[in-house]
Motif scaffolding. Structure first.
Motif, PDB file in Angstrom:
ATOM      1  N   THR A 128      41.926  27.251  94.182  1.00 47.28           N
ATOM      2  CA  THR A 128      41.586  25.793  94.295  1.00 47.28           C
ATOM      3  C   THR A 128      43.028  24.884  93.716  1.00 47.28           C
ATOM      4  O   THR A 128      43.674  25.524  92.891  1.00 47.28           O
ATOM      5  CB  THR A 128      40.386  25.032  94.017  1.00 47.28           C
ATOM      6  OG1 THR A 128      40.414  25.352  92.422  1.00 47.28           O
ATOM      7  CG2 THR A 128      39.179  25.968  94.313  1.00 47.28           C
ATOM      8  N   LYS A 135      42.648  22.639  91.516  1.00 48.38           N
ATOM      9  CA  LYS A 135      41.941  22.046  90.205  1.00 48.38           C
ATOM     10  C   LYS A 135      42.802  22.535  88.943  1.00 48.38           C
ATOM     11  O   LYS A 135      42.893  23.838  88.905  1.00 48.38           O
ATOM     12  CB  LYS A 135      40.623  22.266  90.088  1.00 48.38           C
ATOM     13  CG  LYS A 135      40.167  21.537  88.758  1.00 48.38           C
ATOM     14  CD  LYS A 135      38.420  21.601  88.710  1.00 48.38           C
ATOM     15  CE  LYS A 135      37.862  20.717  87.779  1.00 48.38           C
ATOM     16  NZ  LYS A 135      36.589  20.497  87.722  1.00 48.38           N
ATOM     17  N   GLU A 183      27.338  31.197  88.826  1.00 52.21           N
ATOM     18  CA  GLU A 183      27.034  31.164  87.501  1.00 52.21           C
ATOM     19  C   GLU A 183      26.013  32.097  86.895  1.00 52.21           C
ATOM     20  O   GLU A 183      25.018  31.621  87.149  1.00 52.21           O
ATOM     21  CB  GLU A 183      27.152  29.715  87.042  1.00 52.21           C
ATOM     22  CG  GLU A 183      26.991  29.515  85.545  1.00 52.21           C
ATOM     23  CD  GLU A 183      28.321  29.963  84.970  1.00 52.21           C
ATOM     24  OE1 GLU A 183      28.533  30.752  83.978  1.00 52.21           O
ATOM     25  OE2 GLU A 183      29.401  29.621  85.713  1.00 52.21           O
ATOM     26  N   HIS A 198      43.590  34.945  86.763  1.00 51.59           N
ATOM     27  CA  HIS A 198      42.694  34.479  87.684  1.00 51.59           C
ATOM     28  C   HIS A 198      43.640  34.524  89.103  1.00 51.59           C
ATOM     29  O   HIS A 198      43.299  34.934  90.199  1.00 51.59           O
ATOM     30  CB  HIS A 198      42.749  33.029  87.734  1.00 51.59           C
ATOM     31  CG  HIS A 198      41.445  32.425  86.765  1.00 51.59           C
ATOM     32  ND1 HIS A 198      40.870  33.423  86.082  1.00 51.59           N
ATOM     33  CD2 HIS A 198      40.747  31.201  86.478  1.00 51.59           C
ATOM     34  CE1 HIS A 198      39.807  33.112  85.434  1.00 51.59           C
ATOM     35  NE2 HIS A 198      39.768  31.650  85.846  1.00 51.59           N
ATOM     36  N   HIS A 251      41.398  24.531  82.654  1.00 57.52           N
ATOM     37  CA  HIS A 251      41.401  23.893  81.387  1.00 57.52           C
ATOM     38  C   HIS A 251      41.766  24.689  80.282  1.00 57.52           C
ATOM     39  O   HIS A 251      41.521  24.431  79.037  1.00 57.52           O
ATOM     40  CB  HIS A 251      39.852  23.643  81.523  1.00 57.52           C
ATOM     41  CG  HIS A 251      38.825  25.035  81.108  1.00 57.52           C
ATOM     42  ND1 HIS A 251      38.533  25.764  82.371  1.00 57.52           N
ATOM     43  CD2 HIS A 251      38.235  25.126  80.077  1.00 57.52           C
ATOM     44  CE1 HIS A 251      37.882  26.759  81.561  1.00 57.52           C
ATOM     45  NE2 HIS A 251      37.670  26.623  80.099  1.00 57.52           N
ATOM     46  N   PHE A 260      34.105  29.158  88.399  1.00 58.22           N
ATOM     47  CA  PHE A 260      33.881  28.710  90.146  1.00 58.22           C
ATOM     48  C   PHE A 260      34.523  27.562  90.602  1.00 58.22           C
ATOM     49  O   PHE A 260      34.603  27.246  91.708  1.00 58.22           O
ATOM     50  CB  PHE A 260      32.387  28.486  89.862  1.00 58.22           C
ATOM     51  CG  PHE A 260      31.863  27.427  89.024  1.00 58.22           C
ATOM     52  CD1 PHE A 260      31.831  26.084  89.144  1.00 58.22           C
ATOM     53  CD2 PHE A 260      31.326  27.968  87.778  1.00 58.22           C
ATOM     54  CE1 PHE A 260      31.657  25.201  88.032  1.00 58.22           C
ATOM     55  CE2 PHE A 260      30.742  27.124  86.804  1.00 58.22           C
ATOM     56  CZ  PHE A 260      30.914  25.792  86.897  1.00 58.22           C
ATOM     57  N   ASP A 261      35.284  26.731  89.588  1.00 60.84           N
ATOM     58  CA  ASP A 261      36.015  25.522  90.131  1.00 60.84           C
ATOM     59  C   ASP A 261      37.400  26.154  90.350  1.00 60.84           C
ATOM     60  O   ASP A 261      38.083  25.451  91.044  1.00 60.84           O
ATOM     61  CB  ASP A 261      36.055  24.554  88.770  1.00 60.84           C
ATOM     62  CG  ASP A 261      34.894  23.582  88.573  1.00 60.84           C
ATOM     63  OD1 ASP A 261      34.274  23.314  89.730  1.00 60.84           O
ATOM     64  OD2 ASP A 261      34.919  23.073  87.712  1.00 60.84           O
ATOM     65  N   TYR A 262      37.665  27.374  90.083  1.00 61.79           N
ATOM     66  CA  TYR A 262      39.197  27.804  90.176  1.00 61.79           C
ATOM     67  C   TYR A 262      39.446  28.373  91.599  1.00 61.79           C
ATOM     68  O   TYR A 262      40.357  28.787  92.292  1.00 61.79           O
ATOM     69  CB  TYR A 262      39.961  28.227  89.157  1.00 61.79           C
ATOM     70  CG  TYR A 262      39.488  27.497  87.652  1.00 61.79           C
ATOM     71  CD1 TYR A 262      39.842  25.933  88.128  1.00 61.79           C
ATOM     72  CD2 TYR A 262      39.138  27.930  86.696  1.00 61.79           C
ATOM     73  CE1 TYR A 262      39.904  25.346  86.963  1.00 61.79           C
ATOM     74  CE2 TYR A 262      39.092  27.300  85.567  1.00 61.79           C
ATOM     75  CZ  TYR A 262      39.185  25.755  85.750  1.00 61.79           C
ATOM     76  OH  TYR A 262      39.290  24.923  84.509  1.00 61.79           O
ATOM     77  N   ASN A 274      38.746  30.007  95.321  1.00 60.37           N
ATOM     78  CA  ASN A 274      38.366  29.529  96.394  1.00 60.37           C
ATOM     79  C   ASN A 274      37.458  30.354  97.464  1.00 60.37           C
ATOM     80  O   ASN A 274      37.862  30.932  98.363  1.00 60.37           O
ATOM     81  CB  ASN A 274      39.486  28.900  97.051  1.00 60.37           C
ATOM     82  CG  ASN A 274      39.198  27.732  98.245  1.00 60.37           C
ATOM     83  OD1 ASN A 274      38.040  27.414  98.289  1.00 60.37           O
ATOM     84  ND2 ASN A 274      40.165  27.616  99.005  1.00 60.37           N
ATOM     85  N   PHE A 330      34.154  28.069  83.810  1.00 57.13           N
ATOM     86  CA  PHE A 330      34.248  27.181  85.025  1.00 57.13           C
ATOM     87  C   PHE A 330      34.993  27.944  85.977  1.00 57.13           C
ATOM     88  O   PHE A 330      35.845  27.280  86.809  1.00 57.13           O
ATOM     89  CB  PHE A 330      34.953  25.967  84.578  1.00 57.13           C
ATOM     90  CG  PHE A 330      34.271  25.172  83.561  1.00 57.13           C
ATOM     91  CD1 PHE A 330      32.762  24.729  83.841  1.00 57.13           C
ATOM     92  CD2 PHE A 330      34.755  24.890  82.314  1.00 57.13           C
ATOM     93  CE1 PHE A 330      32.239  23.801  83.186  1.00 57.13           C
ATOM     94  CE2 PHE A 330      34.052  23.994  81.416  1.00 57.13           C
ATOM     95  CZ  PHE A 330      32.633  23.721  81.616  1.00 57.13           C
TER      96      PHE A 330
END
Length: 248
Positions: free
Chosen positions: A12, A14, A66, A28, A17, A57-59, A61, A55
């Motif tokens: 994604t 985003k 979780e 990733h 972090h 799941f935020d990265y 696609n 997190f």
């Protein structure tokens, strides 16, 4: 003008972090590139852990779940058995996989579950403040071993790849690193092989990736890469620990 480089669509937009110098971003991308290049988009389910990559799941696609701390292999088992034609992977750190999740990963391997586990080993608990992990090296200082890990008190650091390679149900186990370009290329090839074995309906596959944690190691990113090469690789040697496909 021809395209020289483009971002994989399996990540994604985003921003990560992760701390500066952390290798999670590299790993990733390698996983995402493999999924993209194998045209698996739309048929992949990932399971995120508890830890620095909580997190994930935020990265990625793709469909992500979780899991509770250490339980990613159990969740992945359920997904794969319910959706046997889907590509299922877990993404776990050493605290998640080698400590609270030891039973889950051992039994998933023993059953020969047809999943892929990406195991990121940075020899420390990253998210919770840099405590000693099962993979922390002897003599390595952490917040809970300020004088260095004592083998008499804490035992030797656990070598998960060597241990799981002895489990009959495991199919492919390889340890890699992302500390230089050559090792990054090898890591991507190993991840792709694991995903191909799952496509072929083979058993449990795990790719262990040695990674840095500059923040909790108290080093800058360049020093951390050197520390990994000089300290982690000698104890955690890179290479294939089991490959049933190559034995045929």
């Amino acid at each position: 003008m021809s395209v020289v480089f483009e971002k994989t669509k399996l990540l994604t937009d985003k921003p990560f972090h992760y701390c500066p110098g952390c290798n999670h971003g590299i790993i990733h991308r390698l996983v995402a590139e493999v999924i993209d290049e194998m045209n698996l988009d739309g048929d992949v389910v990932g399971v995120a852990p508890v830890g620095c990559s909580v997190f994930a799941f935020d990265y990625f696609n793709c469909d992500m779940l979780e899991a509770a701390h250490g339980r990613a292999p159990a969740v992945a088992t359920g997904v794969k058995r319910a959706k046997p034609n889907s590509m299922v992977f877990t993404y776990q750190g050493d605290g998640d996989l080698a400590s609270i999740g030891t039973a889950e990963i051992v039994h998933a391997a023993h059953r020969g579950e047809k999943i892929v586990t990406i195991f990121v080993n940075n020899a420390i608990y990253g998210m919770t403040g840099g405590q000693m992990a099962p993979t922390t090296l002897v003599g390595q200082k952490t917040t809970t071993s300020p004088y260095g890990r004592n083998e008499d008190w804490c035992g030797a650091p656990i070598r998960m790849s060597e241990m799981l390679a002895q489990v009959p149900g495991s199919y492919y186990i390889e340890r890699c690193a992302v500390n230089n370009n050559a090792n990054i290329i090898k890591t991507k090839a190993a991840i792709k092989k694991a995903f191909k074995y799952q496509q072929e309906g083979k058993g449990f596959c795990m790719i262990e990736v040695l990674s840095t944690c500059p923040t909790n190691w108290g080093l800058n990113p360049v020093e951390a890469m050197k520390w990994l090469e000089e300290n982690m690789i000698p104890y955690y040697p890179l290479g294939v620990h089991k490959d049933k496909g190559a034995e045929k």
